[in-house]
Design a protein around this motif. Structure first.
Motif, PDB file in Angstrom:
ATOM      1  N   HIS A 215     -10.950   3.185   7.027  1.00  0.00           N
ATOM      2  CA  HIS A 215     -10.974   2.254   6.549  1.00  0.00           C
ATOM      3  C   HIS A 215      -9.345   1.825   6.271  1.00  0.00           C
ATOM      4  CE1 HIS A 215     -14.392  -0.771   6.678  1.00  0.00           C
ATOM      5  NE2 HIS A 215     -15.172   0.442   5.925  1.00  0.00           N
ATOM      6  N   ARG A 216      -8.661   0.710   6.346  1.00  0.00           N
ATOM      7  CA  ARG A 216      -7.448   0.625   6.316  1.00  0.00           C
ATOM      8  C   ARG A 216      -6.806  -0.879   5.644  1.00  0.00           C
ATOM      9  NH1 ARG A 216      -3.067   4.123   7.886  1.00  0.00           N
ATOM     10  NH2 ARG A 216      -1.612   1.845   7.901  1.00  0.00           N
ATOM     11  N   GLN A 217      -6.608  -0.501   4.243  1.00  0.00           N
ATOM     12  CA  GLN A 217      -6.493  -2.241   3.638  1.00  0.00           C
ATOM     13  C   GLN A 217      -5.083  -2.268   3.206  1.00  0.00           C
ATOM     14  OE1 GLN A 217      -9.029  -3.994   4.561  1.00  0.00           O
ATOM     15  NE2 GLN A 217      -8.586  -5.163   3.503  1.00  0.00           N
ATOM     16  N   ALA A 218      -4.280  -1.452   3.091  1.00  0.00           N
ATOM     17  CA  ALA A 218      -3.145  -1.299   2.026  1.00  0.00           C
ATOM     18  C   ALA A 218      -2.031  -2.705   3.044  1.00  0.00           C
ATOM     19  CB  ALA A 218      -2.388  -0.148   2.084  1.00  0.00           C
TER      20      ALA A 218
ATOM     21  N   GLU B 181     -11.843  -3.923  -0.829  1.00  0.00           N
ATOM     22  CA  GLU B 181     -10.995  -4.153  -1.734  1.00  0.00           C
ATOM     23  C   GLU B 181     -11.398  -3.620  -3.116  1.00  0.00           C
ATOM     24  OE1 GLU B 181      -7.726  -5.021  -3.560  1.00  0.00           O
ATOM     25  OE2 GLU B 181      -8.055  -6.126  -1.756  1.00  0.00           O
TER      26      GLU B 181
ATOM     27  N   ARG C  97      -9.021   4.305  -3.875  1.00  0.00           N
ATOM     28  CA  ARG C  97      -8.306   5.939  -3.256  1.00  0.00           C
ATOM     29  C   ARG C  97      -6.925   5.545  -4.047  1.00  0.00           C
ATOM     30  NH1 ARG C  97      -9.118   9.287  -1.022  1.00  0.00           N
ATOM     31  NH2 ARG C  97      -7.447   8.566   0.811  1.00  0.00           N
ATOM     32  N   GLU C  98      -6.535   3.942  -3.922  1.00  0.00           N
ATOM     33  CA  GLU C  98      -5.008   4.331  -4.944  1.00  0.00           C
ATOM     34  C   GLU C  98      -5.230   4.654  -6.252  1.00  0.00           C
ATOM     35  OE1 GLU C  98      -3.806  -0.056  -5.548  1.00  0.00           O
ATOM     36  OE2 GLU C  98      -4.088  -0.001  -3.056  1.00  0.00           O
TER      37      GLU C  98
ATOM     38  N   ALA D  68     -10.491   0.149  -1.838  1.00  0.00           N
ATOM     39  CA  ALA D  68      -8.651   0.198  -1.349  1.00  0.00           C
ATOM     40  C   ALA D  68      -8.610   0.885  -3.029  1.00  0.00           C
ATOM     41  CB  ALA D  68      -8.233  -0.393  -1.006  1.00  0.00           C
ATOM     42  N   GLN D  69      -8.954  -0.206  -4.005  1.00  0.00           N
ATOM     43  CA  GLN D  69      -8.521   0.248  -5.680  1.00  0.00           C
ATOM     44  C   GLN D  69      -8.452   1.643  -5.817  1.00  0.00           C
ATOM     45  OE1 GLN D  69     -10.415  -3.021  -7.568  1.00  0.00           O
ATOM     46  NE2 GLN D  69      -9.046  -4.452  -6.289  1.00  0.00           N
TER      47      GLN D  69
END
Length: 87
Positions: free
Chosen positions: A47-50, A13, A19-20, A16-17
């Motif tokens: 890794h793919r979390q979106a 998580e 990366r965003e 992902a934040q």
């Protein structure tokens, strides 16, 4: 895809934040490595979390659905070569 999982759910998580926020994969890998979880930039890139489409470098990225992701992981687990999975 496949193999031993390196990052916890919390770390994924956080990744992902980051990366965003525009962090690059090497910067994220360095962040986790310095925090005690050694990981390579290529692992971060995989890794793919979106869950919804997003824009990266002017291109719209549409994440895999849960079913698509499960299918890809199954193929990888069966030893199907990555080039074949990509096709």
């Amino acid at each position: 895809m496949g193999g031993v999982r390196i990052l916890s759910d919390r770390q994924i998580e956080e990744m992902a934040q980051l990366r965003e926020r525009g962090w690059g994969v090497q910067r994220i890998a360095d962040h986790f490595t310095q925090g005690g979880t050694p990981i390579s930039a290529s692992c971060i890139g995989r890794h793919r979390q979106a869950k919804a489409p997003f824009t990266r470098n002017g291109y719209v990225i549409v994440p895999f659905s849960a079913d698509e992701d499960a299918r890809l992981r199954k193929l990888d687990g069966e030893g199907v070569p990555m080039v074949e999975i990509c096709r």
